[in-house]
Design an enzyme around this catalytic site. Sequence first.
Site, PDB file in Angstrom:
ATOM      1  N   THR A   1      -5.284  -7.196  10.593  1.00  0.00           N
ATOM      2  CA  THR A   1      -5.556  -5.929  10.041  1.00  0.00           C
ATOM      3  C   THR A   1      -4.842  -4.742  10.864  1.00  0.00           C
ATOM      4  O   THR A   1      -4.364  -4.007  10.290  1.00  0.00           O
ATOM      5  CB  THR A   1      -7.056  -5.630   9.825  1.00  0.00           C
ATOM      6  OG1 THR A   1      -7.653  -6.696   9.172  1.00  0.00           O
ATOM      7  CG2 THR A   1      -7.417  -4.298   9.099  1.00  0.00           C
TER       8      THR A   1
ATOM      9  N   HIS B   1      -2.187  -5.328   1.424  1.00  0.00           N
ATOM     10  CA  HIS B   1      -3.397  -5.947   1.477  1.00  0.00           C
ATOM     11  C   HIS B   1      -3.156  -7.415   0.925  1.00  0.00           C
ATOM     12  O   HIS B   1      -2.335  -7.842   0.198  1.00  0.00           O
ATOM     13  CB  HIS B   1      -4.310  -5.169   0.266  1.00  0.00           C
ATOM     14  CG  HIS B   1      -5.412  -6.190  -0.249  1.00  0.00           C
ATOM     15  ND1 HIS B   1      -6.571  -5.979   0.598  1.00  0.00           N
ATOM     16  CD2 HIS B   1      -5.646  -6.937  -1.208  1.00  0.00           C
ATOM     17  CE1 HIS B   1      -7.503  -6.828  -0.314  1.00  0.00           C
ATOM     18  NE2 HIS B   1      -6.946  -7.425  -1.111  1.00  0.00           N
TER      19      HIS B   1
ATOM     20  N   ASN C   1      -1.926   0.246   6.746  1.00  0.00           N
ATOM     21  CA  ASN C   1      -1.553  -1.135   7.291  1.00  0.00           C
ATOM     22  C   ASN C   1      -0.516  -1.851   6.425  1.00  0.00           C
ATOM     23  O   ASN C   1      -0.508  -3.041   6.289  1.00  0.00           O
ATOM     24  CB  ASN C   1      -2.818  -2.032   7.908  1.00  0.00           C
ATOM     25  CG  ASN C   1      -3.563  -2.257   6.651  1.00  0.00           C
ATOM     26  OD1 ASN C   1      -3.686  -2.021   5.560  1.00  0.00           O
ATOM     27  ND2 ASN C   1      -4.604  -3.155   7.095  1.00  0.00           N
TER      28      ASN C   1
ATOM     29  N   LYS D   1       0.985  -1.039   0.002  1.00  0.00           N
ATOM     30  CA  LYS D   1      -0.042   0.035  -0.020  1.00  0.00           C
ATOM     31  C   LYS D   1       0.856   1.398  -0.084  1.00  0.00           C
ATOM     32  O   LYS D   1       1.992   1.221   0.193  1.00  0.00           O
ATOM     33  CB  LYS D   1      -0.986   0.120   1.111  1.00  0.00           C
ATOM     34  CG  LYS D   1      -2.080  -1.094   0.973  1.00  0.00           C
ATOM     35  CD  LYS D   1      -2.925  -1.109   2.414  1.00  0.00           C
ATOM     36  CE  LYS D   1      -3.959  -2.191   2.368  1.00  0.00           C
ATOM     37  NZ  LYS D   1      -4.958  -2.175   3.473  1.00  0.00           N
TER      38      LYS D   1
ATOM     39  N   ARG E   1       2.863  -6.850   8.996  1.00  0.00           N
ATOM     40  CA  ARG E   1       2.242  -5.653   9.390  1.00  0.00           C
ATOM     41  C   ARG E   1       2.576  -5.501  10.711  1.00  0.00           C
ATOM     42  O   ARG E   1       2.864  -3.973  11.140  1.00  0.00           O
ATOM     43  CB  ARG E   1       0.507  -6.178   9.594  1.00  0.00           C
ATOM     44  CG  ARG E   1      -0.058  -5.666   8.164  1.00  0.00           C
ATOM     45  CD  ARG E   1      -1.751  -6.162   8.420  1.00  0.00           C
ATOM     46  NE  ARG E   1      -2.315  -5.641   7.171  1.00  0.00           N
ATOM     47  CZ  ARG E   1      -3.340  -6.418   6.627  1.00  0.00           C
ATOM     48  NH1 ARG E   1      -4.025  -7.284   7.189  1.00  0.00           N
ATOM     49  NH2 ARG E   1      -3.993  -5.883   5.616  1.00  0.00           N
TER      50      ARG E   1
ATOM     51  N   PHE F   1     -15.250   3.378   7.441  1.00  0.00           N
ATOM     52  CA  PHE F   1     -13.890   3.779   7.127  1.00  0.00           C
ATOM     53  C   PHE F   1     -13.663   3.816   5.473  1.00  0.00           C
ATOM     54  O   PHE F   1     -12.371   4.043   5.026  1.00  0.00           O
ATOM     55  CB  PHE F   1     -12.776   2.986   7.610  1.00  0.00           C
ATOM     56  CG  PHE F   1     -13.198   1.340   7.272  1.00  0.00           C
ATOM     57  CD1 PHE F   1     -12.623   0.711   6.029  1.00  0.00           C
ATOM     58  CD2 PHE F   1     -13.951   0.575   8.071  1.00  0.00           C
ATOM     59  CE1 PHE F   1     -13.187  -0.296   5.933  1.00  0.00           C
ATOM     60  CE2 PHE F   1     -14.344  -0.707   7.851  1.00  0.00           C
ATOM     61  CZ  PHE F   1     -13.825  -1.116   6.599  1.00  0.00           C
TER      62      PHE F   1
ATOM     63  N   ARG G   1      -2.294 -14.741   4.346  1.00  0.00           N
ATOM     64  CA  ARG G   1      -2.916 -13.776   5.455  1.00  0.00           C
ATOM     65  C   ARG G   1      -2.184 -14.032   6.703  1.00  0.00           C
ATOM     66  O   ARG G   1      -2.096 -13.415   7.767  1.00  0.00           O
ATOM     67  CB  ARG G   1      -4.492 -14.356   5.541  1.00  0.00           C
ATOM     68  CG  ARG G   1      -5.019 -13.552   4.268  1.00  0.00           C
ATOM     69  CD  ARG G   1      -6.559 -13.972   4.230  1.00  0.00           C
ATOM     70  NE  ARG G   1      -7.205 -13.136   5.301  1.00  0.00           N
ATOM     71  CZ  ARG G   1      -7.567 -11.943   5.125  1.00  0.00           C
ATOM     72  NH1 ARG G   1      -7.265 -11.114   3.854  1.00  0.00           N
ATOM     73  NH2 ARG G   1      -8.300 -11.083   5.870  1.00  0.00           N
TER      74      ARG G   1
END
Length: 141
Positions: free
Chosen positions: A93, A117, A114, A11, A104, A59, A87
């Site tokens: 998250t 994705h 964060n 991100k 993360r 959000f 994941r």
Amino acid sequence: MTTSRTLTIIKPDAFGAGKAGKIIAHLEQDGFQVVAARVMRLTTAQAGEFYAVHNGRPFYAELVEFMTSGDCMPMILEKASAVVALREAIGATDPAEAAAGTVRKLYAESKGRNAIHASDSDQNAARESRFFFAETDCIRG
Ligand code: CMP
């Protein structure tokens, strides 16, 4: 076990801070292979469509604004049980809740910013991969 594919995005917070190389190295160390990658800046329409499932949540506007705030790096990754494995590798998250050693925990700032994705199902991995890539963009495609 046969390999499968999933979609990730480094991100704008992480890409803009020069963390892409470290995150890719982390994922490769974890056994993922990059089979397609690009660098781009999402338009508001693209970010809104990509995250359409969150439209209406408190959000959503913040998420779209953040995802269009700078360049990002979508990639298709390959590994056995890639969706579940990625994941696990990226963690919760919210980085405050992410397990030690996850992407993360190491590289994210907050729940909104964060770092990365990951698709949440094989079906969404296929859909999200088509959002960014053609089959011919993938090695061994
Ligand atoms: P991602 O895995 O990309 O999928 C949806 C994103 O929405 C998620 O990561 C977060 O970045 C974002 N998100 C989820 N919950 C919140 C929240 N409470 N506040 C801000 N952003 C959120």
